[in-house]
Design a protein around this motif. Structure first.
Motif, short mmCIF file in Angstrom:
data_model
loop_
_atom_site.label_atom_id
_atom_site.label_comp_id
_atom_site.label_asym_id
_atom_site.label_seq_id
_atom_site.Cartn_x
_atom_site.Cartn_y
_atom_site.Cartn_z
N ARG A 159 27.49 -5.28 -24.46
CA ARG A 159 28.19 -5.61 -25.71
C ARG A 159 28.23 -7.11 -25.94
N LEU A 160 28.39 -7.86 -24.83
CA LEU A 160 28.48 -9.32 -24.94
C LEU A 160 27.17 -9.95 -25.40
N ILE A 161 26.04 -9.31 -25.10
CA ILE A 161 24.75 -9.91 -25.48
C ILE A 161 24.14 -9.21 -26.70
N LYS A 162 24.88 -8.28 -27.27
CA LYS A 162 24.33 -7.47 -28.38
C LYS A 162 23.79 -8.34 -29.52
N ASN A 163 24.57 -9.34 -29.91
CA ASN A 163 24.13 -10.19 -31.03
C ASN A 163 22.89 -11.01 -30.68
N LYS A 164 22.83 -11.45 -29.41
CA LYS A 164 21.65 -12.19 -28.97
C LYS A 164 20.41 -11.30 -29.04
N LEU A 165 20.57 -10.03 -28.64
CA LEU A 165 19.44 -9.10 -28.68
C LEU A 165 18.98 -8.86 -30.12
N ILE A 166 19.94 -8.72 -31.02
CA ILE A 166 19.59 -8.52 -32.43
C ILE A 166 18.85 -9.75 -32.95
N ASN A 167 19.34 -10.92 -32.56
CA ASN A 167 18.71 -12.17 -32.97
C ASN A 167 17.24 -12.25 -32.48
N ILE A 168 17.02 -11.84 -31.24
CA ILE A 168 15.65 -11.85 -30.70
C ILE A 168 14.76 -10.91 -31.51
N SER A 169 15.29 -9.72 -31.81
CA SER A 169 14.47 -8.72 -32.52
C SER A 169 14.16 -9.16 -33.95
N LYS A 170 14.95 -10.12 -34.45
CA LYS A 170 14.71 -10.62 -35.80
C LYS A 170 13.92 -11.92 -35.81
N GLY A 171 13.49 -12.33 -34.61
CA GLY A 171 12.65 -13.53 -34.55
C GLY A 171 13.44 -14.82 -34.44
N GLY A 172 14.72 -14.72 -34.11
CA GLY A 172 15.56 -15.91 -34.06
C GLY A 172 15.49 -16.71 -32.76
N ALA A 173 14.82 -16.15 -31.73
CA ALA A 173 14.77 -16.87 -30.46
C ALA A 173 13.63 -17.88 -30.46
N ARG A 174 13.93 -19.10 -30.09
CA ARG A 174 12.88 -20.12 -30.02
C ARG A 174 12.22 -20.07 -28.65
N VAL A 175 10.92 -19.88 -28.66
CA VAL A 175 10.17 -19.86 -27.40
C VAL A 175 8.92 -20.72 -27.55
N ASP A 176 8.40 -21.19 -26.41
CA ASP A 176 7.20 -22.02 -26.50
C ASP A 176 5.94 -21.21 -26.17
N TYR A 177 6.03 -19.90 -26.36
CA TYR A 177 4.83 -19.05 -26.24
C TYR A 177 4.78 -18.13 -27.46
N LYS A 178 3.63 -17.48 -27.62
CA LYS A 178 3.41 -16.66 -28.81
C LYS A 178 4.19 -15.35 -28.70
N MET A 179 5.02 -15.05 -29.69
CA MET A 179 5.75 -13.78 -29.69
C MET A 179 5.45 -13.00 -30.94
N ARG A 180 5.55 -11.66 -30.81
CA ARG A 180 5.40 -10.81 -31.99
C ARG A 180 6.72 -10.12 -32.25
N ILE A 181 7.21 -10.31 -33.45
CA ILE A 181 8.51 -9.77 -33.83
C ILE A 181 8.31 -8.35 -34.41
N PRO A 182 9.21 -7.41 -34.09
CA PRO A 182 9.06 -6.06 -34.63
C PRO A 182 8.90 -6.10 -36.15
N ASN A 183 7.94 -5.37 -36.64
CA ASN A 183 7.64 -5.29 -38.09
C ASN A 183 7.20 -6.63 -38.67
N GLY A 184 6.97 -7.61 -37.82
CA GLY A 184 6.52 -8.91 -38.32
C GLY A 184 5.04 -9.09 -38.08
N ARG A 185 4.58 -10.29 -38.24
CA ARG A 185 3.16 -10.56 -38.00
C ARG A 185 3.03 -11.77 -37.09
#
Ligand code: ZN
Length: 185
Positions: A159-185
């Motif tokens: 529950r404590l990380i729920k919002n962080k997980l939602i943020n990741i799934s929406k492409g909100g996490a900054r990473v220095d490698y290539k990521m593919r977001i669900p339903n994104g390109r």
């Protein structure tokens, strides 16, 4: 070739990886690309579902942990793996995942395992692992059956990380490698 890593929330991460044969199309290129992708992202393991292939294949290289009694720098390809047995004391280790960036949580797992797998030449092996190598194998093996490390944490912590997980799934996490977001390109 560096492949995009699927972010948390992608349905492929929840699929059970199917066993493959040597005829699987493009297998050697896939393995080569997975090594390149894993090292580029500074990972110690990568499973095929993380690059969009729902198959029973993962790679590990625990060399980044350094040469200690716990980690002897195991670098290996596991195909059609089956964990036959887990034993030994359960221990906590803070795990992370390239598909779930910036989240680390303690996961409680057995210290030893016996695994049957095929290597990249489809030779069958049965091997025993413990310590950090076993830990990385358990994490990657889970990916091949549609399980993520956050599935192993308590409901409260989840529950404590729920919002962080939602943020990741929406492409909100900054990473220095290539990521593919669900339903994104
Ligand atoms: Zn992972």
């Amino acid at each position: 070739m560096i492949l995009p890593i699927l972010a948390y929330g992608d349905p492929i991460l929840r699929k059970k990886g199917i066993d493959i044969t040597p005829e699987y199309p493009g297998l050697s290129a896939l393995i080569e690309n997975m090594w390149e992708t894993m090292y580029e992202a500074s990972g110690v393991g990568l499973a095929a579902p993380q690059v969009g292939k729902a198959i029973n294949l993962f790679i590990i290289d625990t060399g980044a942990f350094g040469e200690t009694e716990e980690a002897t720098g195991e670098k290996r390809v596991f195909i059609n793996a089956k964990i036959l047995e887990e034993s030994g004391e359960k221990w906590d280790y803070e795990e992370g995942c390239l598909s779930i960036p910036h989240i680390r949580e303690n996961v409680n797992r057995h210290s030893n395992l016996v695994i049957e797998y095929q290597d990249e030449f489809f030779k069958t092996h049965t091997a025993t692992y413990n310590g950090l190598a076993a830990r990385v194998i358990q994490h990657e093996y889970d990916h091949c059956i549609g399980v993520l490390f956050v599935d192993h944490i308590s409901q409260l912590k989840k529950r404590l990380i729920k919002n962080k997980l939602i943020n990741i799934s929406k492409g909100g996490a900054r990473v220095d490698y290539k990521m593919r977001i669900p339903n994104g390109r």
